[in-house]
Every structure is written in structure tokens, then in C-alpha cells.
Design a protein around this motif. Structure first.
Motif, short mmCIF file in Angstrom:
data_model
loop_
_atom_site.label_atom_id
_atom_site.label_comp_id
_atom_site.label_asym_id
_atom_site.label_seq_id
_atom_site.Cartn_x
_atom_site.Cartn_y
_atom_site.Cartn_z
N VAL A 1 62.28 69.97 -13.68
CA VAL A 1 62.00 68.89 -14.72
C VAL A 1 62.27 67.60 -14.27
O VAL A 1 63.27 67.24 -13.75
CB VAL A 1 62.67 69.40 -16.07
N ARG A 2 61.19 66.47 -14.46
CA ARG A 2 61.52 65.09 -13.96
C ARG A 2 61.28 64.24 -15.12
O ARG A 2 60.29 64.50 -15.74
CB ARG A 2 60.68 64.65 -12.78
N LEU A 3 62.11 63.38 -15.50
CA LEU A 3 61.91 62.49 -16.74
C LEU A 3 61.89 60.84 -16.26
O LEU A 3 61.96 60.29 -17.18
CB LEU A 3 63.06 62.77 -17.85
N ASP A 4 62.10 60.70 -15.11
CA ASP A 4 62.19 59.30 -14.60
C ASP A 4 60.74 58.76 -14.82
O ASP A 4 59.89 59.59 -14.76
CB ASP A 4 62.63 59.12 -13.42
N GLY A 5 60.82 57.36 -14.79
CA GLY A 5 59.17 56.94 -14.88
C GLY A 5 58.72 56.92 -16.25
O GLY A 5 57.35 56.93 -16.48
N GLY A 6 59.55 57.29 -17.14
CA GLY A 6 59.05 57.56 -18.42
C GLY A 6 59.93 56.94 -19.58
O GLY A 6 60.98 56.33 -19.36
N VAL A 7 59.40 57.13 -20.97
CA VAL A 7 60.19 56.43 -21.98
C VAL A 7 61.61 57.48 -22.39
O VAL A 7 62.51 56.65 -22.64
CB VAL A 7 59.38 56.43 -23.08
N THR A 8 61.54 58.71 -22.17
CA THR A 8 62.25 59.31 -22.55
C THR A 8 63.90 58.77 -21.22
O THR A 8 65.02 58.89 -22.19
CB THR A 8 62.22 60.79 -22.03
N ALA A 9 63.68 58.95 -20.44
CA ALA A 9 64.80 58.33 -19.51
C ALA A 9 65.39 57.02 -19.98
O ALA A 9 66.64 56.79 -20.03
CB ALA A 9 64.36 58.34 -18.11
N ILE A 10 64.33 55.91 -20.05
CA ILE A 10 64.86 54.61 -20.80
C ILE A 10 65.50 54.85 -21.84
O ILE A 10 66.91 54.13 -22.14
CB ILE A 10 63.60 53.80 -21.09
N LEU A 11 65.11 55.74 -23.03
CA LEU A 11 65.87 55.80 -24.29
C LEU A 11 67.21 56.39 -24.01
O LEU A 11 68.16 56.00 -24.73
CB LEU A 11 65.04 56.53 -25.31
N LEU A 12 67.33 57.29 -23.27
CA LEU A 12 68.44 57.96 -22.99
C LEU A 12 69.58 57.23 -22.39
O LEU A 12 70.76 56.97 -22.64
CB LEU A 12 68.42 59.43 -22.19
N ALA A 13 69.10 56.48 -21.29
CA ALA A 13 69.80 55.62 -20.78
C ALA A 13 70.54 54.43 -21.78
O ALA A 13 71.73 53.85 -21.30
CB ALA A 13 69.48 54.84 -19.47
N HIS A 14 69.56 54.04 -22.54
CA HIS A 14 70.08 52.81 -23.32
C HIS A 14 71.16 53.54 -24.30
O HIS A 14 71.93 52.59 -24.77
CB HIS A 14 68.98 52.25 -24.21
N VAL A 15 70.93 54.73 -24.82
CA VAL A 15 72.03 55.28 -25.76
C VAL A 15 73.27 55.47 -24.91
O VAL A 15 74.23 55.21 -25.44
CB VAL A 15 71.34 56.47 -26.15
#
Length: 557
Positions: free
Chosen positions: A134-148
Motif C-alpha cells: 500500500v502506497r499513500l504518498d503523492g495523494g491527499v490522504t498522506a497530506i491530511l494525516l501529516a497535517h493532523v
């Protein structure tokens, strides 16, 4: 009496002059210079450029993404962090102080480290990729989790700080009168918390609206905030007109947010039934509180600690198994190839020296500003000027750091401010980010000093400097240490402006990490993880030291 009033006004204005001059020279002037360079052509104002940029579909797409990802990040952060705020405010349990420190560590980490940590967890070759594909980089999910991850502590500190001081007897009285637990919380506690929740939400929205390092590393080519787009237009496309318009757009948005935040803070200072925070925390009582405590502990372990643990694990993972291979490679300039002219490990010493200098500058500017904002004096024009200074001091947090950094290169290149080749540019840029933390840390403590103590000292013949030395300084000494620690930590991690002005022979840690991540190859990736781990440990050590000296009133952030 009038003489005393005039003396007090003169003292406030003299103190306010220090931060005002500094911000005028090293913030307003560079930002104005780079903006004017893009919007003037041959000495003629070009409003058509503004219209052209603001009607560009690509720019509107960037603005829309910036707005909705900030709103989504804010909502998700509130949803996940409010239970943690309750647990740390109301429950007393072994390890509570350690948990508070662990929750706060991500906030002082540089955005480059946060991006690297989530890249190690979610990106190509990361833990999830290796285990489950599973890869989630390059997308919104990773950005939102990092911001949290990055802003969890903002909610816990702001909301939890007030929640811990609310008198629980008010809610208990409602229960005695027949209200259910939910009804008592909804009618008594929630209205008291709303202003602090709103203030926390606005701060999170501000930080995510201006997000740069996280989106730059995790977003990929299809996602860009205004800050990332300003960097692309400035550094890659050399399109100053577009960058200037985007800077003005971000500046206007941030100014509106800060004005709204200022009103929210004033509402939060209304009279409440506050008590000593140490008296409100109680042992978990009942299955519900125990389950909530366990859930928050799991949440912190998975959401906040796991990315940092994976970051450290990636830094130790070499071609022949686990070891210090990547750390040893940091000591060689040959290992870095053409990325640096010096060994990457030298960035550690550079960052520490720059951060120490930036901290000294931030204290020299922020302390007079905080004192000026707390001294009593007449209202009128002087009061309005000082309120304006208070807002101005916060603007560097929301203004494009990319614009500030490039503005340094454009504006500070001629006498008497010919500093473009000087090392001092880096700590000056870092100090701009540290000053708001110094002011926000000192203001509550200075405002808590009983003015009668100052007045008594003045009646006994003490001069204003001696009043400050004998009355205020002993009371705010610990808060000064906290302010210095926060300024040092955020200076260590400053990236947006430093990426423009750090020299190749004297890179900072965040710049070195970003450059290594930009190179292909497992060796560069491993070295980036190693440098990120070193930077993480430095920031964590600073924060743990702050936990030992902080006071319950040390800071509004």
C-alpha cells in the motif's frame, strides 16, 4: 499624573520601536520589494497582471485545493485531538507528563522531518509498501494525516489548557439538578470551550493553509498549495508576476484569518470560573473513561509515534541489514555527490549555530514587544498602534516564507543592507518565525504580573529599568527560557525561506534533507532519513528540556 502618563506612553513607544524597525527592515521591505518586482514594469503599475493570474484556471485550482485541504485538515485534527485534550486535561494517570511531551514533539518538528517520516511510512519502499503493498504518498490522504500529526498538539495545548482550568463543580452542579452527563457537558462545559476550540481551529487552518514542506514532499506533482505554487513560480519558472499576485492573495487571506483570530482570542478572555489546573485532573473513573484513555494512548502511538519510529528505522536500514551505514556516510563529502560541497553532517553544526543566533535575535526583538504590549498606558492612537504591532508580529507565521527568502536576495543586495553574501541572512530569516513564539509565550506571564507590584516599586523611587529588573524579570525568567527554547526549535526547522538563502557550503539540516530527498538512489534516501532523525532528536531534546522549566501559564500557543 500627566507626566507619569506621558512617561509610560514614551516607554511603550520606545520599546515598540525595536520590533517595528526590525520587522520593517527584514519583513515588510523584502516582501514589498519582491512583490513590486513582479507587479511593476518599467516603473508602471500593472493591474492587468493581477486580473490575468486570478482568472487563470490553474491558479483557481491551486486556491481551491489550498482552501479545502486546510478545511479538511482542520476538521480531522479537531475530531482526533479533542479526546486527547480531554484526557490530558481531566484525567490523572502514570506517565501523563511524558504523554504531554510526546504529543507536543510533532509540533516543533520541521515540516521536512514530518514529510520524511510519512514518506518512510507511506511512500515507495515504506513500511506499508513492504508489508501490504500500500502506497499513500503523492495523494491527499498522506497530506491530511501529516497535517493532523503536525497540528495535534495545537488543539491539545489550546483547548486542553483551558479545559484543565474549568471548575468541574459547575458541571457537577448541573448533574445534581437532574441533567444527564451529556446535557451537563453540552450546556455548561461546551459553551465555555467554544472560543478556545475556535481559536485552535483557526490556528490549525492557518498552518495548513500555508503548508509548504509537507505538501512539497508528499503531494506529488498534482497537488500544490499557494505556498508550493509560489515556490514553483519563483524558483523553477522564474515567473515573478504570478508569484507576486499569489503572495498578495495569501497575504490578504492570512490577514483576514489573523483579524478573525484576534477577535476570537478576545472572546476567550471573558470571565470564566477558572481554578488551578492541578486540582481538576482525577483518576479515571468508570469503564468509559478507561476506554477513552486507552483509545487516546493507541491513537498517539499509531498516529504520532509510529511515523517517527519508522523514520528512525529507515535511517538504520542499510544494504547489508541494520546498522549505522547511512550515518557514517554523512561524514563524507564524496558520498553526497554534487548535492553539497561539504559533508552533509556539517549541516548539524551549521543549524545549531544559526538557530542559536536566531534565538538571540528573536529574544532581543520579541521581549521588548511583549513588554510594550503589557505596560499600562492611555488608549487612543498609542493603543491602536500597539494593537497593530501585535497583529504585525504574527504575520510572519502566515506570510509566504518562500517570498521572504527570495525577497532577502532581491532587496538586501545594496548598501546599507548589502547582506546577500553574509551568513547572518539565515538566522535573520529564522528569527522572523521565532519572534511570534517568543511574544505569545511571554504575553500571558507578563499580563499576570500584579501591576501593584510595579506601582509600589515606582513609588519607592525605582526607575522603569529597575522596576523591570527587580519585579518582572524574576517572575518571567522561566517563561523566557521557554520562549528561547521554542524559538530555537522552530529556527532549527525553518525551511521555506532558508532554502533560498543557505549557501551550498553551509547548508542547514532541513535544506540538506530536502536536497538528499531530491536525489535518486537508496543511499541518498537513507542519508536523508538519517539527517531527519538527527534533526528530530535535536528538536525532541529541546522540547523535553522545556517541559522541565515551563509553567502552566507559559504561552498562548
Amino acid at each position: 499624573m500627566r507626566t507619569g502618563i506621558r512617561a509610560g506612553t514614551a516607554s511603550r513607544l520606545a520599546l515598540a520601536a525595536v520590533p517595528a524597525v526590525f520587522l520593517a527592515l527584514f519583513f515588510a521591505y523584502p516582501v514589498a520589494a519582491i512583490t513590486a518586482r513582479g507587479l511593476y514594469d518599467g516603473g508602471r503599475w500593472r493591474p492587468d497582471r493581477i486580473a490575468a493570474v486570478l482568472t487563470d484556471p490553474d491558479v483557481l485550482g491551486v486556491l481551491w485545493f489550498t482552501l479545502w485541504q486546510a478545511a479538511a485538515s482542520t476538521a480531522l485534527t479537531l475530531l482526533l485531538a479533542l479526546p486527547g485534550a480531554y484526557v490530558l486535561a481531566r484525567l490523572d494517570f502514570p506517565g501523563r507528563r511524558v504523554l504531554r511531551a510526546a504529543v507536543t514533539v510533532p509540533f516543533v518538528l520541521p515540516t521536512v522531518v514530518v514529510g520524511s517520516a510519512f514518506l518512510a511510512l507511506l511512500g515507495r519502499g515504506g513500511l506499508l509498501d513492504q508489508w501490504w503493498g500500500v502506497r499513500l504518498d503523492g495523494g491527499v490522504t498522506a497530506i491530511l494525516l501529516a497535517h493532523v500529526f503536525f497540528n495535534y498538539a495545537v488543539v491539545v495545548r489550546i483547548v486542553g489548557g483551558l479545559w484543565a482550568q474549568l471548575d468541574p463543580r459547575q458541571e457537577e452542579a448541573a448533574r445534581v439538578l437532574g441533567a444527564s452527563r451529556w446535557a451537563a457537558w453540552r450546556t455548561v462545559t461546551l459553551p465555555a470551550l467554544v472560543p478556545s476550540v475556535a481559536a485552535a481551529a483557526l490556528m490549525v487552518f492557518l498552518f495548513t493553509f500555508t503548508s509548504f514542506g509537507v505538501v512539497q514532499i508528499l503531494g506529488g506533482p498534482g497537488y500544490a498549495t499557494l505556498e508550493v505554487e509560489i515556490y514553483r513560480q519563483t524558483a523553477q519558472l522564474l515567473d515573478l508576476p504570478t508569484a507576486a499576485v499569489l503572495t498578495l492573495l495569501q497575504f490578504a487571506s492570512v490577514a483576514a484569518l489573523m483579524a478573525f483570530h484576534s477577535r476570537t482570542v478576545r472572546r476567550r478572555r471573558t470571565a470564566l470560573g477558572l481554578v488551578d489546573a492541578a486540582r481538576t485532573a482525577r483518576r479515571p473513573n468508570g469503564a468509559g473513561q478507561r476506554v477513552l484513555l486507552a483509545g487516546v494512548l493507541v491513537q498517539v502511538a499509531v498516529l504520532l509515534l509510529a511515523p517517527l519510529a519508522v523514520l528512525a528505522e529507515r535511517s538504520l536500514s542499510g544494504p547489508d541489514g541494520y546498522g549505522l551505514h547511512h550515518y557514517r556516510a554523512l561524514g563524507s563529502a564524496d558520498a553526497a555527490g554534487a548535492t553539497f560541497t561539504v559533508a552533509p553532517l556539517e549541516a548539524v553544526g551549521n543549524s545549531l549555530a544559526y538557530a542559536a543566533t536566531a534565538t538571540a535575535v528573536a529574544l532581543a526583538v520579541g521581549l521588548p514587544a511583549a513588554v510594550a504590549l503589557t505596560l499600562r498606558g492611555p488608549g487612543g492612537r498609542t493603543g491602536r498602534l500597539l494593537r497593530g504591532l501585535d497583529a504585525l508580529l504574527m504575520l510572519p507565521l502566515g506570510t509566504s516564507a518562500v517570498t521572504v527568502g527570495f525577497g532577502f536576495l532581491i532587496a538586501l543586495d545594496a548598501p546599507p543592507l548589502d547582506l546577500r553574501s553574509s551568513w547572518i541572512l539565515v538566522p535573520l530569516a529564522q528569527a522572523l518565525v521565532g519572534i511570534p513564539f517568543v511574544v505569545r509565550t511571554l504575553l500571558p506571564v507578563l499580563r499576570a504580573v500584579d501591576t501593584r507590584l510595579r506601582e509600589a516599586a515606582a513609588v519607592l523611587g525605582a526607575s522603569p529599568p529597575r522596576v523591570w529588573r527587580e519585579v518582572d524579570l524574576p517572575l518571567v525568567r522561566r517563561a523566557l527560557l521557554v520562549a528561547a527554547g521554542f524559538a530555537f526549535a522552530v529556527s532549527l526547522g525553518e525551511f521555506g525561506a532558508t532554502v533560498f538563502i543557505a549557501r551550498a557550503d553551509a547548508p542547514t539540516l532541513p535544506v540538506a534533507v530536502a536536497r538528499l530527498l531530491g536525489r535518486a538512489g537508496e543511499a541518498s534516501y537513507g542519508q536523508a532519513m538519517a539527517l531527519s532523525t538527527i534533526l528530530m532528536l535535536l528538536c525532541a531534546a529541546t522540547l523535553l528540556a522545556l517541559e522541565g522549566v515551563r509553567t502552566d501559564r507559559s504561552g498562548e500557543l
